[in-house]
Design a protein around this motif. Sequence first.
Motif, PDB file in Angstrom:
ATOM      1  N   ILE A   1       1.976  10.091   3.920  1.00 54.05           N
ATOM      2  CA  ILE A   1       1.492  11.300   3.542  1.00 54.05           C
ATOM      3  C   ILE A   1       0.747  11.075   2.337  1.00 54.05           C
ATOM      4  O   ILE A   1       1.154  10.585   1.286  1.00 54.05           O
ATOM      5  N   GLU A   2      -0.498  11.771   2.514  1.00 48.33           N
ATOM      6  CA  GLU A   2      -1.579  11.744   1.357  1.00 48.33           C
ATOM      7  C   GLU A   2      -1.715  12.973   0.801  1.00 48.33           C
ATOM      8  O   GLU A   2      -2.011  13.833   1.617  1.00 48.33           O
ATOM      9  N   VAL A   3      -1.418  13.056  -0.509  1.00 44.94           N
ATOM     10  CA  VAL A   3      -1.606  14.337  -1.337  1.00 44.94           C
ATOM     11  C   VAL A   3      -2.894  14.390  -2.243  1.00 44.94           C
ATOM     12  O   VAL A   3      -2.793  13.521  -3.024  1.00 44.94           O
TER      13      VAL A   3
ATOM     14  N   VAL B   1       4.680   8.914   0.208  1.00 45.52           N
ATOM     15  CA  VAL B   1       3.924   9.952  -0.337  1.00 45.52           C
ATOM     16  C   VAL B   1       2.847   9.323  -1.224  1.00 45.52           C
ATOM     17  O   VAL B   1       3.236   8.799  -2.431  1.00 45.52           O
ATOM     18  N   ARG B   2       1.488   9.393  -0.723  1.00 44.56           N
ATOM     19  CA  ARG B   2       0.552   8.789  -1.736  1.00 44.56           C
ATOM     20  C   ARG B   2      -0.246   9.826  -2.423  1.00 44.56           C
ATOM     21  O   ARG B   2      -0.924  10.834  -1.943  1.00 44.56           O
ATOM     22  N   PHE B   3      -0.036   9.879  -3.811  1.00 41.16           N
ATOM     23  CA  PHE B   3      -1.085  10.697  -4.877  1.00 41.16           C
ATOM     24  C   PHE B   3      -2.268  10.495  -4.940  1.00 41.16           C
ATOM     25  O   PHE B   3      -2.488   9.241  -5.602  1.00 41.16           O
ATOM     26  N   VAL B   4      -3.297  11.277  -4.580  1.00 40.47           N
ATOM     27  CA  VAL B   4      -4.593  10.627  -4.805  1.00 40.47           C
ATOM     28  C   VAL B   4      -5.104  11.456  -5.718  1.00 40.47           C
ATOM     29  O   VAL B   4      -5.310  12.761  -5.877  1.00 40.47           O
ATOM     30  N   ILE B   5      -5.437  10.508  -6.745  1.00 40.51           N
ATOM     31  CA  ILE B   5      -6.357  11.085  -7.938  1.00 40.51           C
ATOM     32  C   ILE B   5      -7.222  10.176  -8.576  1.00 40.51           C
ATOM     33  O   ILE B   5      -6.998   8.681  -8.457  1.00 40.51           O
ATOM     34  N   SER B   6      -8.519  10.443  -9.114  1.00 42.18           N
ATOM     35  CA  SER B   6      -9.452   9.634  -9.775  1.00 42.18           C
ATOM     36  C   SER B   6      -8.637   9.250 -11.141  1.00 42.18           C
ATOM     37  O   SER B   6      -7.873   9.804 -11.707  1.00 42.18           O
ATOM     38  N   ASP B   7      -9.212   7.890 -11.364  1.00 45.34           N
ATOM     39  CA  ASP B   7      -8.928   7.496 -12.759  1.00 45.34           C
ATOM     40  C   ASP B   7      -9.082   8.366 -14.168  1.00 45.34           C
ATOM     41  O   ASP B   7      -8.077   8.522 -14.736  1.00 45.34           O
ATOM     42  N   GLU B   8     -10.210   8.831 -14.034  1.00 45.14           N
ATOM     43  CA  GLU B   8     -10.853   9.757 -14.854  1.00 45.14           C
ATOM     44  C   GLU B   8      -9.800  10.703 -15.258  1.00 45.14           C
ATOM     45  O   GLU B   8      -9.374  11.132 -16.571  1.00 45.14           O
ATOM     46  N   ILE B   9      -9.272  11.625 -14.245  1.00 43.38           N
ATOM     47  CA  ILE B   9      -8.552  12.654 -14.433  1.00 43.38           C
ATOM     48  C   ILE B   9      -6.960  12.266 -14.926  1.00 43.38           C
ATOM     49  O   ILE B   9      -6.489  13.042 -15.631  1.00 43.38           O
ATOM     50  N   ALA B  10      -6.688  11.096 -14.304  1.00 40.70           N
ATOM     51  CA  ALA B  10      -5.459  10.811 -14.722  1.00 40.70           C
ATOM     52  C   ALA B  10      -5.358  10.510 -16.316  1.00 40.70           C
ATOM     53  O   ALA B  10      -4.193  10.619 -16.973  1.00 40.70           O
ATOM     54  N   ILE B  11      -6.340   9.808 -16.690  1.00 41.62           N
ATOM     55  CA  ILE B  11      -6.238   9.414 -18.115  1.00 41.62           C
ATOM     56  C   ILE B  11      -6.242  10.528 -19.052  1.00 41.62           C
ATOM     57  O   ILE B  11      -5.579  10.691 -19.935  1.00 41.62           O
ATOM     58  N   ASP B  12      -7.146  11.681 -18.535  1.00 46.98           N
ATOM     59  CA  ASP B  12      -7.127  12.789 -19.464  1.00 46.98           C
ATOM     60  C   ASP B  12      -5.910  13.456 -19.263  1.00 46.98           C
ATOM     61  O   ASP B  12      -5.322  13.902 -20.531  1.00 46.98           O
ATOM     62  N   ARG B  13      -5.371  13.431 -18.254  1.00 44.05           N
ATOM     63  CA  ARG B  13      -3.758  14.171 -18.398  1.00 44.05           C
ATOM     64  C   ARG B  13      -3.002  13.385 -18.972  1.00 44.05           C
ATOM     65  O   ARG B  13      -2.099  14.020 -20.016  1.00 44.05           O
ATOM     66  N   ILE B  14      -2.755  12.293 -19.031  1.00 45.03           N
ATOM     67  CA  ILE B  14      -1.577  11.550 -19.920  1.00 45.03           C
ATOM     68  C   ILE B  14      -2.006  11.636 -21.231  1.00 45.03           C
ATOM     69  O   ILE B  14      -0.891  11.607 -21.973  1.00 45.03           O
ATOM     70  N   CYS B  15      -3.161  11.396 -21.735  1.00 48.84           N
ATOM     71  CA  CYS B  15      -3.360  11.473 -23.115  1.00 48.84           C
ATOM     72  C   CYS B  15      -3.222  13.021 -23.701  1.00 48.84           C
ATOM     73  O   CYS B  15      -3.145  13.053 -24.960  1.00 48.84           O
ATOM     74  N   ASN B  16      -2.927  13.782 -22.656  1.00 40.31           N
ATOM     75  CA  ASN B  16      -2.663  15.221 -22.921  1.00 40.31           C
ATOM     76  C   ASN B  16      -1.462  15.665 -23.024  1.00 40.31           C
ATOM     77  O   ASN B  16      -1.047  16.931 -22.598  1.00 40.31           O
ATOM     78  N   ARG B  17      -0.328  14.700 -22.869  1.00 43.53           N
ATOM     79  CA  ARG B  17       0.735  14.965 -22.534  1.00 43.53           C
ATOM     80  C   ARG B  17       1.924  14.908 -23.438  1.00 43.53           C
ATOM     81  O   ARG B  17       2.137  14.077 -24.482  1.00 43.53           O
ATOM     82  N   TYR B  18       2.958  15.754 -23.362  1.00 43.44           N
ATOM     83  CA  TYR B  18       3.929  15.965 -24.254  1.00 43.44           C
ATOM     84  C   TYR B  18       5.289  15.905 -23.713  1.00 43.44           C
ATOM     85  O   TYR B  18       5.491  16.746 -22.572  1.00 43.44           O
ATOM     86  N   ILE B  19       6.314  15.146 -24.051  1.00 43.91           N
ATOM     87  CA  ILE B  19       7.482  14.738 -23.495  1.00 43.91           C
ATOM     88  C   ILE B  19       8.753  15.437 -24.200  1.00 43.91           C
ATOM     89  O   ILE B  19       8.778  15.205 -25.494  1.00 43.91           O
ATOM     90  N   CYS B  20       9.730  16.134 -23.840  1.00 38.81           N
ATOM     91  CA  CYS B  20      10.741  16.695 -24.390  1.00 38.81           C
ATOM     92  C   CYS B  20      11.709  15.392 -24.973  1.00 38.81           C
ATOM     93  O   CYS B  20      12.057  14.325 -24.212  1.00 38.81           O
ATOM     94  N   GLN B  21      12.112  15.568 -26.326  1.00 43.10           N
ATOM     95  CA  GLN B  21      12.684  14.239 -26.909  1.00 43.10           C
ATOM     96  C   GLN B  21      14.184  14.125 -26.440  1.00 43.10           C
ATOM     97  O   GLN B  21      14.863  13.246 -27.025  1.00 43.10           O
ATOM     98  N   ASN B  22      14.796  15.300 -25.836  1.00 41.43           N
ATOM     99  CA  ASN B  22      16.019  14.946 -25.262  1.00 41.43           C
ATOM    100  C   ASN B  22      16.296  14.165 -24.226  1.00 41.43           C
ATOM    101  O   ASN B  22      15.656  14.523 -23.374  1.00 41.43           O
TER     102      ASN B  22
END
Length: 224
Positions: A202-204, A116-137
């Motif tokens: 499968i490309e998504v 399964v290939r996730f198709v996304i541009s670098d710009e959108i991927a970078i924005d998403r990661i820099c805006n990401r919070y993860i549960c510390q549990n």
Amino acid sequence: MTKQAYIFIGPPGSGKGSLSKLCTFNMGWQQLSTGNLCRKHISEQTSIGKEIDFIIRSGKLISDDIVGNMVDQWLAESMQSDFSLILDGFPRNVMQAHNLLKMINEKYRALKIKVVRFVISDEIAIDRICNRYICQNHECQSVYSGDTLSGLGPKNGLLCDHCSFPLGKRGDDDRETVKNRLKVYRAFEQDMLTCLSQHECIEVNVERPLKEVFETFRVSIKEV
Ligand SMILES: [Zn+2]
């Protein structure tokens, strides 16, 4: 009886973890995440966890052998159910992919691989990661977006919706580091796809809201 193993291939920030969660929650699929496995081993201080912890602290990479052993162990356990599998973040390189194909060919012939290939541009991927919070549990590790319009933000401030643990940012999620991670990823992506080219792909398009991505994915796996 065949069993499907979906190999998720996509850059960080493409929502592999989020789609995995929907598949496990809605369809009972089992997800392999070597990252989560490593962190779990480390937090539980198992012998392999101590080994991994030492390797990371030494600034080295965990060997393909160690990862392969963890995956082998996980596959052996997973084969006891009929549910489909998700391989997320593994194989991480061509060597691991070769080892996996060999392992499946020798020991897990009932497994049918689909890419399964996730198709996304670098710009959108970078924005998403820099805006990401993860549960510390460590048992939870739910991922949230800091973008309130995304619909993927936490409901109660910076607390996890599922377990109420505090959320935090991962230390290595600053913009420059993320850019470098993406560069490394893109260099491997084509090799990986070539290595797995004998298997159905499968490309998504994952630049859309998660719910749409999930529905499209569901339709596409029914069609194939
Ligand atoms: Zn949580």
